[in-house]
Design an enzyme around this catalytic site. Structure first.
Site, PDB file in Angstrom:
ATOM      1  N   GLY A  28       8.780 -25.405   4.482  1.00  0.00           N
ATOM      2  CA  GLY A  28       9.741 -26.002   3.557  1.00  0.00           C
ATOM      3  C   GLY A  28       9.872 -25.207   2.274  1.00  0.00           C
ATOM      4  O   GLY A  28      10.966 -25.112   1.695  1.00  0.00           O
ATOM      5  N   ASP A  29       8.769 -24.621   1.827  1.00  0.00           N
ATOM      6  CA  ASP A  29       8.800 -23.803   0.614  1.00  0.00           C
ATOM      7  C   ASP A  29       9.580 -22.519   0.855  1.00  0.00           C
ATOM      8  O   ASP A  29      10.338 -22.061  -0.011  1.00  0.00           O
ATOM      9  CB  ASP A  29       7.367 -23.476   0.168  1.00  0.00           C
ATOM     10  CG  ASP A  29       6.504 -24.718   0.064  1.00  0.00           C
ATOM     11  OD1 ASP A  29       7.023 -25.767  -0.354  1.00  0.00           O
ATOM     12  OD2 ASP A  29       5.313 -24.641   0.407  1.00  0.00           O
ATOM     13  N   ALA A  31      12.088 -29.941  12.995  1.00  0.00           N
ATOM     14  CA  ALA A  31      12.673 -29.191  14.104  1.00  0.00           C
ATOM     15  C   ALA A  31      14.153 -29.489  14.293  1.00  0.00           C
ATOM     16  O   ALA A  31      14.865 -28.734  14.968  1.00  0.00           O
ATOM     17  CB  ALA A  31      11.920 -29.500  15.391  1.00  0.00           C
ATOM     18  N   GLY A  74      16.495 -29.484  11.902  1.00  0.00           N
ATOM     19  CA  GLY A  74      17.335 -28.660  11.053  1.00  0.00           C
ATOM     20  C   GLY A  74      17.297 -29.105   9.604  1.00  0.00           C
ATOM     21  O   GLY A  74      16.327 -29.723   9.155  1.00  0.00           O
ATOM     22  N   SER A  92      15.038 -31.265   4.472  1.00  0.00           N
ATOM     23  CA  SER A  92      14.438 -30.637   5.645  1.00  0.00           C
ATOM     24  C   SER A  92      14.143 -31.713   6.681  1.00  0.00           C
ATOM     25  O   SER A  92      13.431 -32.672   6.388  1.00  0.00           O
ATOM     26  CB  SER A  92      13.142 -29.918   5.258  1.00  0.00           C
ATOM     27  OG  SER A  92      13.398 -28.860   4.355  1.00  0.00           O
TER      28      SER A  92
END
Length: 315
Positions: free
Chosen positions: A251-252, A223, A225, A220
């Site tokens: 992220g989860d 912002a 991508g 991750s």
């Protein structure tokens, strides 16, 4: 079924404030209370998508009982591991401009017997799982090698495992060859011991993490991508996001989207990006449902923009 493992769960309270004023009385415009922990969030996102999920987590005291109740109310099956210490409580302050301030408690210390019971519960519950997601920090008492032990036991049972952790816990687990690891940019930079300034830097770092043992890396980049690097190729995905309300659990949500879509290839990356983009538009740690997703806003390409400078470089 997607099984999640959260060794250090929490009871999370999120307060939305116009702007945080240190040393002053801050009045919240909204508040939420959610079961917390990275694996818990993955389960919440999977359940929001209408898929079956089982959450394995050590629970203790009144906060632990409340976490179990909240998970049950969201349709998540709980496989609790009783522990003597109380489950931790965390605080998050979300400002209107998207800045988030978190105060995370350390959590209980697990005894040797509780640690073994946690591993055994993972083994028992993994029999029917399509994927197992082991996520988050380790509580006191668990050695950095614990995740590596979990990966080995899961593989011995024939299941696939995704790992989302950092630091020594991540590095020591790589030798057990987790099927997917999901670092963010800071965790990826720490794993290779150098800064990341471009998408190309992140790509090279992900390839090095694969060389250390990970079969695939889902990185991750905030912002900027997400990157997916595996033995079948490398892809870059991004999405248009009009506004950011809270990045708690984004992220989860991405990992959940990745696993829901099969956990391999560009289609799974597109699902990960769509879920992460939807999560940041929601308050607190609310996980996106299918209606919140905007697949048309997602772009996935094998033509990775290696020279693109990261909007949030990691030094």
């Amino acid at each position: 079924m997607i099984l999640t493992v959260t060794p250090n769960p929490s009871l999370d309270r999120t307060y939305e404030v116009p702007a945080l004023e240190r040393g002053e009385v801050n009045r919240a415009s909204a508040e939420r209370m959610d079961p917390g922990g990275k694996g818990v969030n993955v389960s919440r996102a999977v359940a929001a998508a209408g898929r079956r999920t089982v959450a394995v987590l050590p629970l203790g005291g009144a906060p632990g009982a409340l976490v179990a109740h909240l998970l049950d109310a969201q349709g998540i099956e709980v496989a609790p591991v009783p522990v003597a210490g109380a489950t931790r409580s965390n605080i998050a302050l979300a400002e209107s401009d998207g800045v988030l301030t978190k105060i995370n408690a350390p959590g209980p210390e697990l005894s040797a017997a509780e640690q073994e019971l946690l591993l055994e519960t993972v083994r028992e519950q993994s029999r029917d799982a399509d994927w197992i997601a082991c996520c988050g920090s380790l509580p006191r008492g668990l050695a950095p090698s614990w995740y590596g032990d979990a990966v080995a036991r899961v593989h011995a049972g024939g299941a696939r495992i995704a790992l989302d952790t950092s630091g020594r816990a991540l590095l020591e687990a790589l030798g057990a060859r987790p099927d997917v690891v999901k670092p963010n940019a800071e965790e990826l930079a720490a794993a290779v011991g150098r800064p990341l300034a471009t998408v190309g830097d992140a790509l090279k770092a992900a390839e090095e993490v694969r060389a250390l043992g990970a079969r695939a890396v889902l990185a991750s980049l905030g912002a900027d991508g997400q990157l997916l690097v595996s033995d079948t190729g490398a892809w870059f995905g991004c999405a248009r996001v009009s506004s950011v309300r809270s990045n708690v659990g984004a992220g989860d949500a991405s990992l959940a989207g990745f696993l829901i879509a099969g956990g391999t290839g560009p289609e799974a990356l597109a699902s990960a990006v769509a879920h992460g983009a939807a999560a940041v538009r929601l308050p607190g740690s609310v996980m996106p449902a299918p209606a919140d997703l905007d697949p048309a806003a997602v772009t996935v390409t094998a033509d990775i923009p290696v020279d693109r400078e990261l909007m949030e470089p990691v030094s």
